[in-house]
Design a protein around this motif. Structure first.
Motif, PDB file in Angstrom:
ATOM      1  N   ARG A   1       0.797  -1.230   0.081  1.00 47.26           N
ATOM      2  CA  ARG A   1       0.062   0.183  -0.112  1.00 47.26           C
ATOM      3  C   ARG A   1       0.819   1.382  -0.153  1.00 47.26           C
ATOM      4  NH1 ARG A   1      -5.509  -1.728   3.650  1.00 47.26           N
ATOM      5  NH2 ARG A   1      -5.862  -3.089   2.056  1.00 47.26           N
TER       6      ARG A   1
ATOM      7  N   ARG B   1       3.327   4.287   5.535  1.00 44.66           N
ATOM      8  CA  ARG B   1       3.792   3.834   6.669  1.00 44.66           C
ATOM      9  C   ARG B   1       3.279   3.820   7.965  1.00 44.66           C
ATOM     10  NH1 ARG B   1       7.877   7.015   3.883  1.00 44.66           N
ATOM     11  NH2 ARG B   1       9.574   5.776   2.976  1.00 44.66           N
ATOM     12  N   ARG B   2       2.257   4.808   8.065  1.00 46.57           N
ATOM     13  CA  ARG B   2       1.342   4.960   9.131  1.00 46.57           C
ATOM     14  C   ARG B   2       0.197   3.755   9.224  1.00 46.57           C
ATOM     15  NH1 ARG B   2       2.141   9.989   6.918  1.00 46.57           N
ATOM     16  NH2 ARG B   2       3.544  11.314   8.308  1.00 46.57           N
ATOM     17  N   GLY B   3      -0.065   2.997   8.106  1.00 45.50           N
ATOM     18  CA  GLY B   3      -1.125   2.194   7.770  1.00 45.50           C
ATOM     19  C   GLY B   3      -2.062   3.074   7.154  1.00 45.50           C
ATOM     20  N   THR B   4      -3.346   2.349   6.668  1.00 50.95           N
ATOM     21  CA  THR B   4      -4.243   2.900   6.061  1.00 50.95           C
ATOM     22  C   THR B   4      -4.858   4.001   6.792  1.00 50.95           C
ATOM     23  OG1 THR B   4      -4.673   0.974   4.461  1.00 50.95           O
ATOM     24  CG2 THR B   4      -6.378   2.646   4.853  1.00 50.95           C
TER      25      THR B   4
ATOM     26  N   GLU C   1      -2.484   7.035   7.639  1.00 54.55           N
ATOM     27  CA  GLU C   1      -2.190   7.860   6.485  1.00 54.55           C
ATOM     28  C   GLU C   1      -3.667   9.025   6.250  1.00 54.55           C
ATOM     29  OE1 GLU C   1       0.747   8.555   5.339  1.00 54.55           O
ATOM     30  OE2 GLU C   1       1.795   6.812   5.654  1.00 54.55           O
TER      31      GLU C   1
END
Length: 184
Positions: A128, A155-158, A161
């Protein structure tokens, strides 16, 4: 110069120069004209958020490849990666689109190197990314292409982000003045 060459040349110039450009294409006897406002690919998150037409978390659904229908056989430095839109932060995306980006000439699918921006990476299937789209068609209508101005790993996850970019979008300055014109 044929119509497809004008499309690619005008679009690539707008993307690469970070300025405005225009292009025209004809499909089934229907003339379509659009002017493009550039998005600063090396800009701050606020500049990208203000200028981008769309921002989303996307999952790469395949390998990057040359797509002559999308970018023209005469422009091999552009590749398109099929993506599935996971979360939209700005704009209205179709569920699946192709995201095009400029790469260094040569190489084979899967071994392309990014040519234009320190804020773009090559996408790998199943992973992702946050994608910001400058010019292009977020609805993936036949014969159209979207061009990235930012592709970064999520990098922060869905959810992280999405929260981060919605905050940046809310605080971003107004979009720079530019005449986006669509004639169908």
């Amino acid at each position: 110069m044929n119509v497809k060459t004008w499309v690619v040349t005008g679009t690539a110039a707008a993307v690469l120069l970070g300025g405005s450009g225009w292009y025209v294409w004809e499909r089934s006897g229907e003339l379509h004209t659009e002017s493009l406002c550039g998005t600063p690919s090396a800009g701050t998150d606020a500049e990208v958020a203000a200028s981008a037409q769309g921002i989303a978390v996307a999952e790469a659904a395949g390998q990057a490849s040359h797509d002559p229908k999308a970018v023209g056989a005469e422009n091999p430095e552009l590749v398109t990666t099929p993506v599935r839109i996971v979360e939209t932060m700005k704009g209205k995306f179709a569920p699946r689109i192709g995201v095009s980006q400029r790469v260094e000439p040569g190489g084979s699918p899967g071994s392309f190197k990014v040519d234009t921006s320190s804020r773009e990476v090559m996408m790998r299937p199943g992973e992702r990314y946050v994608v910001a789209i400058g010019p292009g068609d977020l609805q993936a209508r036949p014969g159209t292409t979207t061009f990235s101005t930012l592709i970064e790993p999520a990098r922060r996850g869905t959810a992280g982000e999405a929260d981060y970019w919605r905050g940046v979008i809310a605080k971003a300055p107004p979009k720079p003045v530019c005449d986006d014109t669509i004639t169908q």
